[in-house]
Design a protein around this motif. Structure first.
Motif, PDB file in Angstrom:
ATOM      1  N   LEU A  16      40.017   5.991  23.980  1.00  0.00           N
ATOM      2  CA  LEU A  16      39.778   4.895  24.912  1.00  0.00           C
ATOM      3  C   LEU A  16      40.358   5.300  26.260  1.00  0.00           C
ATOM      4  O   LEU A  16      41.569   5.464  26.397  1.00  0.00           O
ATOM      5  CB  LEU A  16      40.478   3.627  24.391  1.00  0.00           C
ATOM      6  CG  LEU A  16      40.312   2.349  25.189  1.00  0.00           C
ATOM      7  CD1 LEU A  16      38.877   1.842  25.120  1.00  0.00           C
ATOM      8  CD2 LEU A  16      41.274   1.273  24.671  1.00  0.00           C
ATOM      9  N   ALA A  17      39.488   5.490  27.240  1.00  0.00           N
ATOM     10  CA  ALA A  17      39.965   5.948  28.549  1.00  0.00           C
ATOM     11  C   ALA A  17      39.999   4.776  29.526  1.00  0.00           C
ATOM     12  O   ALA A  17      38.996   4.075  29.710  1.00  0.00           O
ATOM     13  CB  ALA A  17      39.056   7.053  29.077  1.00  0.00           C
ATOM     14  N   ASP A  18      41.155   4.564  30.122  1.00  0.00           N
ATOM     15  CA  ASP A  18      41.345   3.503  31.112  1.00  0.00           C
ATOM     16  C   ASP A  18      40.912   4.044  32.476  1.00  0.00           C
ATOM     17  O   ASP A  18      41.486   5.013  32.977  1.00  0.00           O
ATOM     18  CB  ASP A  18      42.832   3.109  31.126  1.00  0.00           C
ATOM     19  CG  ASP A  18      43.112   1.909  32.018  1.00  0.00           C
ATOM     20  OD1 ASP A  18      42.319   1.671  32.960  1.00  0.00           O
ATOM     21  OD2 ASP A  18      44.115   1.221  31.777  1.00  0.00           O
ATOM     22  N   LEU A  19      39.909   3.430  33.077  1.00  0.00           N
ATOM     23  CA  LEU A  19      39.359   3.961  34.327  1.00  0.00           C
ATOM     24  C   LEU A  19      40.085   3.402  35.558  1.00  0.00           C
ATOM     25  O   LEU A  19      39.663   3.624  36.689  1.00  0.00           O
ATOM     26  CB  LEU A  19      37.869   3.665  34.416  1.00  0.00           C
ATOM     27  CG  LEU A  19      37.012   4.191  33.253  1.00  0.00           C
ATOM     28  CD1 LEU A  19      35.535   3.890  33.506  1.00  0.00           C
ATOM     29  CD2 LEU A  19      37.209   5.688  33.048  1.00  0.00           C
ATOM     30  N   ASN A  20      41.155   2.620  35.313  1.00  0.00           N
ATOM     31  CA  ASN A  20      41.988   2.114  36.421  1.00  0.00           C
ATOM     32  C   ASN A  20      41.268   1.094  37.296  1.00  0.00           C
ATOM     33  O   ASN A  20      41.734   0.801  38.395  1.00  0.00           O
ATOM     34  CB  ASN A  20      42.480   3.273  37.309  1.00  0.00           C
ATOM     35  CG  ASN A  20      43.991   3.232  37.471  1.00  0.00           C
ATOM     36  OD1 ASN A  20      44.664   2.466  36.787  1.00  0.00           O
ATOM     37  ND2 ASN A  20      44.519   4.043  38.369  1.00  0.00           N
ATOM     38  N   ASN A  21      40.118   0.616  36.866  1.00  0.00           N
ATOM     39  CA  ASN A  21      39.391  -0.376  37.672  1.00  0.00           C
ATOM     40  C   ASN A  21      38.977  -1.571  36.810  1.00  0.00           C
ATOM     41  O   ASN A  21      38.000  -2.253  37.087  1.00  0.00           O
ATOM     42  CB  ASN A  21      38.157   0.267  38.329  1.00  0.00           C
ATOM     43  CG  ASN A  21      37.222   0.870  37.285  1.00  0.00           C
ATOM     44  OD1 ASN A  21      37.483   0.778  36.073  1.00  0.00           O
ATOM     45  ND2 ASN A  21      36.140   1.489  37.735  1.00  0.00           N
ATOM     46  N   GLY A  22      39.742  -1.765  35.712  1.00  0.00           N
ATOM     47  CA  GLY A  22      39.405  -2.866  34.814  1.00  0.00           C
ATOM     48  C   GLY A  22      38.355  -2.475  33.780  1.00  0.00           C
ATOM     49  O   GLY A  22      37.970  -3.286  32.944  1.00  0.00           O
ATOM     50  N   ARG A  23      37.866  -1.224  33.855  1.00  0.00           N
ATOM     51  CA  ARG A  23      36.847  -0.778  32.904  1.00  0.00           C
ATOM     52  C   ARG A  23      37.387   0.382  32.067  1.00  0.00           C
ATOM     53  O   ARG A  23      38.295   1.106  32.462  1.00  0.00           O
ATOM     54  CB  ARG A  23      35.572  -0.351  33.642  1.00  0.00           C
ATOM     55  CG  ARG A  23      34.973  -1.482  34.477  1.00  0.00           C
ATOM     56  CD  ARG A  23      33.521  -1.243  34.822  1.00  0.00           C
ATOM     57  NE  ARG A  23      32.679  -0.969  33.670  1.00  0.00           N
ATOM     58  CZ  ARG A  23      32.283  -1.893  32.781  1.00  0.00           C
ATOM     59  NH1 ARG A  23      32.674  -3.145  32.902  1.00  0.00           N
ATOM     60  NH2 ARG A  23      31.501  -1.552  31.782  1.00  0.00           N
ATOM     61  N   PHE A  24      36.797   0.497  30.867  1.00  0.00           N
ATOM     62  CA  PHE A  24      37.231   1.519  29.920  1.00  0.00           C
ATOM     63  C   PHE A  24      36.005   2.221  29.341  1.00  0.00           C
ATOM     64  O   PHE A  24      34.924   1.615  29.243  1.00  0.00           O
ATOM     65  CB  PHE A  24      38.003   0.884  28.748  1.00  0.00           C
ATOM     66  CG  PHE A  24      39.298   0.247  29.136  1.00  0.00           C
ATOM     67  CD1 PHE A  24      40.514   0.874  28.893  1.00  0.00           C
ATOM     68  CD2 PHE A  24      39.316  -1.015  29.757  1.00  0.00           C
ATOM     69  CE1 PHE A  24      41.718   0.274  29.246  1.00  0.00           C
ATOM     70  CE2 PHE A  24      40.514  -1.618  30.115  1.00  0.00           C
ATOM     71  CZ  PHE A  24      41.717  -0.972  29.860  1.00  0.00           C
ATOM     72  N   VAL A  25      36.177   3.488  28.961  1.00  0.00           N
ATOM     73  CA  VAL A  25      35.140   4.190  28.201  1.00  0.00           C
ATOM     74  C   VAL A  25      35.716   4.544  26.834  1.00  0.00           C
ATOM     75  O   VAL A  25      36.863   5.007  26.738  1.00  0.00           O
ATOM     76  CB  VAL A  25      34.674   5.475  28.928  1.00  0.00           C
ATOM     77  CG1 VAL A  25      33.840   6.351  27.981  1.00  0.00           C
ATOM     78  CG2 VAL A  25      33.869   5.129  30.169  1.00  0.00           C
ATOM     79  N   LEU A  26      34.938   4.284  25.778  1.00  0.00           N
ATOM     80  CA  LEU A  26      35.362   4.645  24.422  1.00  0.00           C
ATOM     81  C   LEU A  26      34.513   5.819  23.947  1.00  0.00           C
ATOM     82  O   LEU A  26      33.287   5.728  23.902  1.00  0.00           O
ATOM     83  CB  LEU A  26      35.185   3.449  23.482  1.00  0.00           C
ATOM     84  CG  LEU A  26      35.645   3.657  22.031  1.00  0.00           C
ATOM     85  CD1 LEU A  26      37.165   3.779  21.945  1.00  0.00           C
ATOM     86  CD2 LEU A  26      35.178   2.491  21.147  1.00  0.00           C
ATOM     87  N   GLU A  27      35.181   6.923  23.611  1.00  0.00           N
ATOM     88  CA  GLU A  27      34.476   8.089  23.082  1.00  0.00           C
ATOM     89  C   GLU A  27      34.662   8.118  21.565  1.00  0.00           C
ATOM     90  O   GLU A  27      35.786   8.003  21.075  1.00  0.00           O
ATOM     91  CB  GLU A  27      35.048   9.369  23.688  1.00  0.00           C
ATOM     92  CG  GLU A  27      34.904   9.444  25.207  1.00  0.00           C
ATOM     93  CD  GLU A  27      35.596  10.668  25.808  1.00  0.00           C
ATOM     94  OE1 GLU A  27      34.979  11.306  26.691  1.00  0.00           O
ATOM     95  OE2 GLU A  27      36.730  10.978  25.404  1.00  0.00           O
TER      96      GLU A  27
END
Lengths: 346, 296
Positions: free
Chosen positions: A161-172
């Motif tokens: 789970l990557a925190d994109l620092n803008n309130g959004r996340f990507v889950l790989e």
């Protein structure tokens, strides 16, 4: 590899969805301290800003107390039962340096000729969801980058789970174990191109900051000649011999085996223990081969950077900085590493 | 005669150079911003490394047990000095071998209250000090040989923890819930015991394996047993310096329980540990004018 996009609310919803079929351990905030805890219906997930909760996830794999078997005492003392097999569990939001700490535990507890059955049983049913952070969120106390670990490093995770620092996340979704959580994940939208582009950017920035300047092979070589060095006196002088550093350390894994009797029944357990305690090395005869804090402080450093590397090819420290943060006397293990570098060649 | 006001580095240098003491135990700057660490200075040339600031949270009196054969100077805040008085009363320290360098203290910064991005002391206000420090009425050392600053203003009467007072007004099962919750946090690292100047047993009951007085499992009853036993052992001896609560890596609310006992001792025996060097500790003497209200 499948990727999904999440909002901050989706992250909590994902944890809730996972709880339907798994025990989920994740960071929570209690009385000002971020700590990994088993999530309950009444607890809220709280990812710490720096990604490294003060209380690590170690207890999910090596509980503070683990029952090995139950027994009955009497004429025919016998083992009566084994503890139930561990249930499927998910470690949610594990920082890349903590994922590498799990690799240390894996190495120790799977080593031949004595692979550790209780540990391996838990590990088998554990799915690890890593947590990636932009590198500017790295806490002042952490030094994992100096040990070759990046804050967006997804290696050895089942999902990331990557925190994109803008309130959004990507889950790989990285492994079959990760795919097995599909029912909790499938409803999430596929990752948008924007989110993926941002992740790639943050990841390359994070990798660029991996200095790996602590040369562990060199450190091991130096330490092998420093067993009798005077520096340990200085290292230990401030130390009050408590267990805060080892108990919060995600790689410290020593334990003590005890029988807990209740009348004529009982169980054999193993509890966390630490080389910082005098009792740790005390023999049944009363003799204690480590009689002072100098020897005990040396043991902790040697085990992390010399013996660990010599026996398993990896350092038993992943630079999470919990010991730096938790030491009541504010000793800093990074200073000890510097001292080792500065020692004259014997 | 008022205590001589001196410069910390100068007095440390002088005491070491003229052989008055073998070691000066003080504080120096830590490796991270807003942190101070204990320092053991033996060479007069190193005296300049000593500092005193709002981050000097450790109670250095704890270290004096290790230096019994030496002549030692130690930097003490008002609260720390109470530990010295307690230990002298318990015949653990010899005042003649000890030089007390008193540090008037306006309160120590609680790192949990500091904004994450803060790196400069100047940016921190009074609202970031430990709760125990905010209520402290012994900010100025009273028996020190030297003072390294002007006395600071302090509240008049000692205040006990707000939670202590709140818990007195609730039903016992509510108190039990609070206690259980705190005990579940404890990981039995024994930092609280090990930083405590008053915890100086050669072998703590927790370290005895024959007989094994205490189990060390993750069952909260083990943590309860440890803390209750320690609390009882510190009754009438705990000076409320707060070192244990500051040392706890998982923020167990130890202050509430220490304060409850200090309050009881004050009510029942009119005694506060470490305040009056001439007073007799309640557990070491018999007075026929004790209130005895607990005996019906």
């Amino acid at each position: 590899m499948r990727t999904k996009s999440l909002s901050r609310d989706d992250v909590q919803a994902l944890a809730d969805a996972l709880m339907r079929r798994h025990r989920v351990m994740a960071p929570v905030l209690q009385d000002g301290v971020y700590r990994f805890e088993w999530l309950r219906d009444d607890t809220t997930l709280a990812l710490p800003p720096g990604g490294i909760p003060k209380v690590s996830m170690k207890s999910a794999l090596l509980p503070r107390t683990e029952v090995l078997f139950y027994y009955k005492l009497g004429k025919n003392t016998e083992a009566t039962a084994q503890p139930p097999a561990p249930a499927a569990q998910v470690l949610f939001g594990v920082h890349p340096c903590d994922v590498q700490a799990i690799k240390v535990l894996d190495a120790v507890f799977s080593a031949e000729p004595y692979p550790d059955a209780p540990y391996l049983a838990r590990r088998e049913v554990t799915t690890v969801i890593g947590l990636g952070l932009p590198r500017d969120r790295t806490p002042q106390t952490a030094f994992f980058e100096r040990l070759g670990i990046g804050s967006m490093d997804s290696r050895d995770c089942d999902l990331f789970l990557a925190d994109l620092n803008n309130g959004r996340f990507v889950l790989e979704i990285l492994t079959d174990k990760g795919e097995a959580l599909a029912d909790a994940i499938d409803s999430l939208p596929d990752a948008s191109e924007d989110d993926l582009a941002r992740l790639a950017e943050l990841r390359s920035d994070a990798s660029a900051h991996v200095t790996a300047d602590i040369d562990i092979a060199d450190l091991k070589e130096r330490l092998s000649k420093l067993f009798e060095a005077d520096m340990w006196q200085e290292v230990a002088e401030r130390c009050i011999a408590c267990g805060a550093c080892s108990y919060l350390c995600p790689t410290c894994h020593c334990f003590d085996i005890q029988d807990e009797n209740h009348g004529n029944v009982g169980c054999r357990v193993r509890n966390w223990d630490t080389c910082q305690f005098d009792l740790f090395t005390k023999h049944a005869s009363g003799h204690n081969p480590r009689t002072n804090q100098q020897q005990r402080a040396r043991q902790r450093i040697m085990h992390k950077y010399e013996y660990g590397y010599a026996n398993f090819g990896i350092p038993f420290c992943t630079g999470c900085g919990r010991c730096v943060l938790s030491c009541p006397m504010h000793s800093d293990i990074r200073n000890v590493l510097e001292q080792i570098q500065e020692q004259p060649e014997p | 005669m008022p205590t001589e006001q001196v410069n910390l580095n100068e007095i440390a240098r002088r005491l070491l150079a003229d052989g008055t003491v073998d070691v000066v135990i003080g504080y120096t700057t830590g490796s991270q911003p807003l942190v101070a660490v204990p320092a053991f200075v033996r060479d007069p040339q190193d005296a300049d490394t000593l500092v005193f600031n709002r981050f000097c949270e450790q109670n250095l009196v704890n270290y004096l047990h290790r230096f019994k054969a030496k002549r030692v100077a130690v930097v003490v805040k008002g609260c720390d000095e109470r530990s010295v008085i307690g230990l002298i009363q318990e015949k653990q320290l010899d005042r003649q071998k000890l030089v007390l360098i008193g540090a008037p203290c306006a309160g120590i910064v609680d790192p949990r209250l500091v904004p994450e991005d803060a790196t400069e002391e100047e940016t921190l206000g009074d609202d970031v000090m430990y709760a125990g420090c905010a209520a402290c009425a012994v900010r100025n050392p009273r028996f020190a040989d030297y003072l390294i600053g002007a006395p600071v203003p302090q509240p008049e009467a000692p205040e006990f923890s707000d939670t202590t007072a709140e818990l007195e007004d609730v039903e016992s099962d509510e108190r039990w819930r609070y206690f259980s919750r705190e005990m579940r946090k404890c990981i039995l690292c024994f930092a609280c015991r090990n930083v405590c100047p008053a915890c100086y047993c050669n072998v703590c009951f927790t370290e005895s394996s024959q007989p094994k007085w205490m189990s060390k499992t993750d069952d909260e009853s083990d943590a309860m047993f440890f803390h209750l036993t320690r609390l009882l052992h510190l009754t009438g001896r705990c000076t409320g310096c707060g070192a244990c609560a500051r040392a706890c890596p998982v923020n167990v609310d130890l202050r509430t329980y220490n304060d409850r006992l200090r309050k009881d001792v004050k009510d029942v025996f009119e005694f506060e540990a470490g305040l009056d060097p001439e007073a007799r500790a309640p557990m070491t003497c018999f007075r026929d004018n004790d209130k005895n209200e607990f005996i019906k």
